[in-house]
Enzyme design. Structure first.
Site, PDB file in Angstrom:
ATOM      1  N   ALA A 186       0.805  -1.217   0.000  1.00 19.00           N
ATOM      2  CA  ALA A 186       0.000   0.000   0.000  1.00 19.00           C
ATOM      3  C   ALA A 186       0.840   1.270   0.000  1.00 19.00           C
ATOM      4  CB  ALA A 186      -0.927  -0.007   1.215  1.00 19.00           C
ATOM      5  N   SER A 187       2.072   1.180   0.485  1.00 14.98           N
ATOM      6  CA  SER A 187       2.898   2.389   0.561  1.00 14.98           C
ATOM      7  C   SER A 187       4.127   2.350  -0.344  1.00 14.98           C
ATOM      8  CB  SER A 187       3.354   2.633   2.005  1.00 14.98           C
ATOM      9  OG  SER A 187       4.098   1.533   2.498  1.00 14.98           O
ATOM     10  N   GLY A 220       6.501  -0.240  -3.524  1.00 14.41           N
ATOM     11  CA  GLY A 220       6.685  -1.451  -4.299  1.00 14.41           C
ATOM     12  C   GLY A 220       8.163  -1.692  -4.510  1.00 14.41           C
ATOM     13  N   ASP A 241      -0.554 -10.780  -1.400  1.00 19.00           N
ATOM     14  CA  ASP A 241       0.760 -10.705  -0.761  1.00 19.00           C
ATOM     15  C   ASP A 241       0.866 -11.565   0.490  1.00 19.00           C
ATOM     16  OD1 ASP A 241      -0.886  -9.024   0.764  1.00 19.00           O
ATOM     17  OD2 ASP A 241       0.214  -7.189   0.265  1.00 19.00           O
ATOM     18  N   THR A 242      -0.238 -11.728   1.221  1.00 18.50           N
ATOM     19  CA  THR A 242      -0.185 -12.583   2.410  1.00 18.50           C
ATOM     20  C   THR A 242      -0.013 -14.046   2.034  1.00 18.50           C
ATOM     21  OG1 THR A 242      -1.681 -11.020   3.481  1.00 18.50           O
ATOM     22  CG2 THR A 242      -1.276 -13.091   4.616  1.00 18.50           C
ATOM     23  N   THR A 290       1.816  -3.098   6.834  1.00 16.36           N
ATOM     24  CA  THR A 290       0.724  -2.147   7.010  1.00 16.36           C
ATOM     25  C   THR A 290      -0.436  -2.824   7.734  1.00 16.36           C
ATOM     26  OG1 THR A 290       1.352  -0.949   5.012  1.00 16.36           O
ATOM     27  CG2 THR A 290      -0.878  -0.623   5.811  1.00 16.36           C
ATOM     28  N   GLY A 301       8.117  -6.559   6.925  1.00 19.54           N
ATOM     29  CA  GLY A 301       8.819  -5.401   7.467  1.00 19.54           C
ATOM     30  C   GLY A 301       8.702  -5.262   8.963  1.00 19.54           C
TER      31      GLY A 301
END
Length: 462
Positions: A11-12, A14, A234-235, A256, A399
């Site tokens: 979301a923030s 790539g 992505d999960t 996120t 992250g």
């Protein structure tokens, strides 16, 4: 030496990450990174999908050697619609947009959530794709007369690379429109929402090859390579990278969003699971990712921006630790934290509603850190009750695995050892799918063994 390229978009931000096997270990090299974020377009919060497409191709062009293949993963639930000529006919509205605010209640008579959960196993989130589509139908009914295909965001980006438009299973499963039992689109749900059945294509498995790059993309990047489907939620990719040795581990993909859960061979769609708001998302090889979405580092990311970017995450941790004894706690999944105009104000308001005096910045940060850790612990207790298993460890990838303070609090709250790493879990899972498809790795378990041997895994004892 064969290399593979993972395009991992959150979301923030790539990133493009090359991966290869060397002396039995997985090696990574980040070759490109770009910012992402939703922005206002004509009154809706939208993704700049054209810019994302451009960033994806620019990152491929940055490769110094030609990879065997490329695959794209992103977040879930968001989509675009294509017209008869393959053109995009609607903006890529972001899940944090307010258009679905009243939709779940409006649909309750025709698509009651208890019925929907029993068929799909997907938790209640007002931004689920089924509710987004209902909102769009209400606002733009004509668009569905023109629509020929629905593509989730990573499906669309893969389509723009390859010219082949298909629906990938793991991301489609998050829409709350795929049968948990049959692993196909649920036609009854589609009919009840009043959507055209033709826009929902056959579901394809991660690892499938779509073909080479289109002529347009080849001209831009200067070479050709195979485009494959990742486990494109992505999960789903991140869970593949968890270097667990047994079935008694809880997984946490920390970014996120915090997505905490386990892998199961069958979905759990009973009333108790629904009441606890657990979700059954489709995974690689039809594993079920039985998990709960928790607001995650989104809260801290926003607070950092509001307090000034000169405050690093290390500084936030330092401030939080200075108020470690603060007793205030919040429900991190409360709706007021989904897309507030000011996160600090939202946290402050929730604490003051409970009778706490106006909190200081360190107290607010301490509250969020402790509330996240305690939410993880509560979720693990619920998992044990719902699955009838006792879990012996928590494995964190993504992250958030770098946040030592949160990891320590989590180990203490969960009363379990926490294994943190690797950081690039999602990209690694993306690469694993490509390597298995190409015969470089034999199985998921072998891949997890390789991950465990290739990256530093920090241990935090309770």
């Amino acid at each position: 030496m064969k290399t593979y390229l993972a395009v991992d978009i959150g979301a923030s931000s790539g990133r493009h990450i090359l991966g290869w096997l060397e002396d039995g270990k997985l090696k990574l090299k980040e070759i490109y990174r770009f910012k992402n974020g939703a922005e206002d377009q004509n009154g809706h919060l939208c993704w700049d999908i054209d810019r994302l497409e451009s960033e994806v191709t620019d990152g491929i062009a940055a490769c110094e050697t030609v990879p065997e293949s490329v695959a794209v993963d992103t977040w879930a639930v968001d989509y675009v619609l294509l017209g008869k000529n393959g053109e995009r006919i609607c903006p890529a509205v972001a899940y944090r947009d307010s258009r679905t605010e009243t939709v779940p209640d409006e649909l309750e008579k025709t698509v009651p959530f208890a019925w929907l959960y029993g068929r799909t196993g997907i938790q209640m989130q007002k931004f689920n794709t089924v509710y987004q589509l209902a909102a769009q139908k209400k606002e733009m009914p004509d668009v569905f007369e023109k629509a020929e295909k629905l593509l989730m965001i990573p499906d669309y980006l893969a389509y723009r690379l390859s010219g082949v438009a298909v629906n990938e299973y793991t991301n489609a499963s998050t829409t709350a429109m795929v049968s948990a039992e049959h692993k196909t689109w649920d036609k009854e749900i589609i009919a009840r929402v009043g959507l055209p059945e033709k826009i929902f294509g056959e579901l394809h498995k991660p690892g499938e090859a779509l073909g080479g790059l289109t002529e347009r993309v080849k001209e831009k990047v200067g070479f050709d390579l195979t485009v494959r489907l990742a486990a494109s939620h992505d999960t789903a990719s991140a869970f593949l990278a968890v270097p667990t040795k047994d079935e008694n581990a809880v997984f946490l993909s920390s970014g996120t969003w915090s997505l905490i859960g386990v892998e199961l061979k069958a979905p759990v769609t009973n009333d108790e699971s629904r009441a606890q708001n657990f979700t059954n998302e489709g995974g690689y090889e039809y594993r079920y990712r039985y998990l709960k979405n928790i607001m995650g580092l989104w809260m801290l990311q926003n607070m950092r921006q509001e307090l000034g970017d000169e405050n690093s995450f290390d500084k936030l941790t330092e401030l939080a630790q200075s108020a470690a004894d603060y007793k205030g706690r919040i429900d991190v999944n409360a709706e007021c934290f989904l897309a507030p105009k000011n996160m600090c104000a939202a946290v402050k308001n929730e604490l003051m509603k409970q009778g706490f005096k106006e909190p200081t910045v360190p107290e607010m940060l301490s509250c969020v850190y402790h509330s996240l850790a305690e939410s993880y612990a509560e979720t693990i207790k619920a998992l044990e009750k719902l699955t009838g298993k006792v879990y012996t460890s928590l494995n964190i990838v993504g992250g958030g695995s770098r946040d030592e303070y949160l990891n320590k609090l989590t180990a203490k709250a969960c009363k379990l050892p926490v294994y943190a790493g690797p950081t690039e879990g999602t990209a690694i899972g993306n690469l694993i799918v490509q390597m298995i498809a190409d015969g470089e790795l034999a199985s998921v378990q072998q891949a997890r063994d390789v991950v465990r041997d290739s990256f530093e895994i920090k241990i935090y004892e309770p």
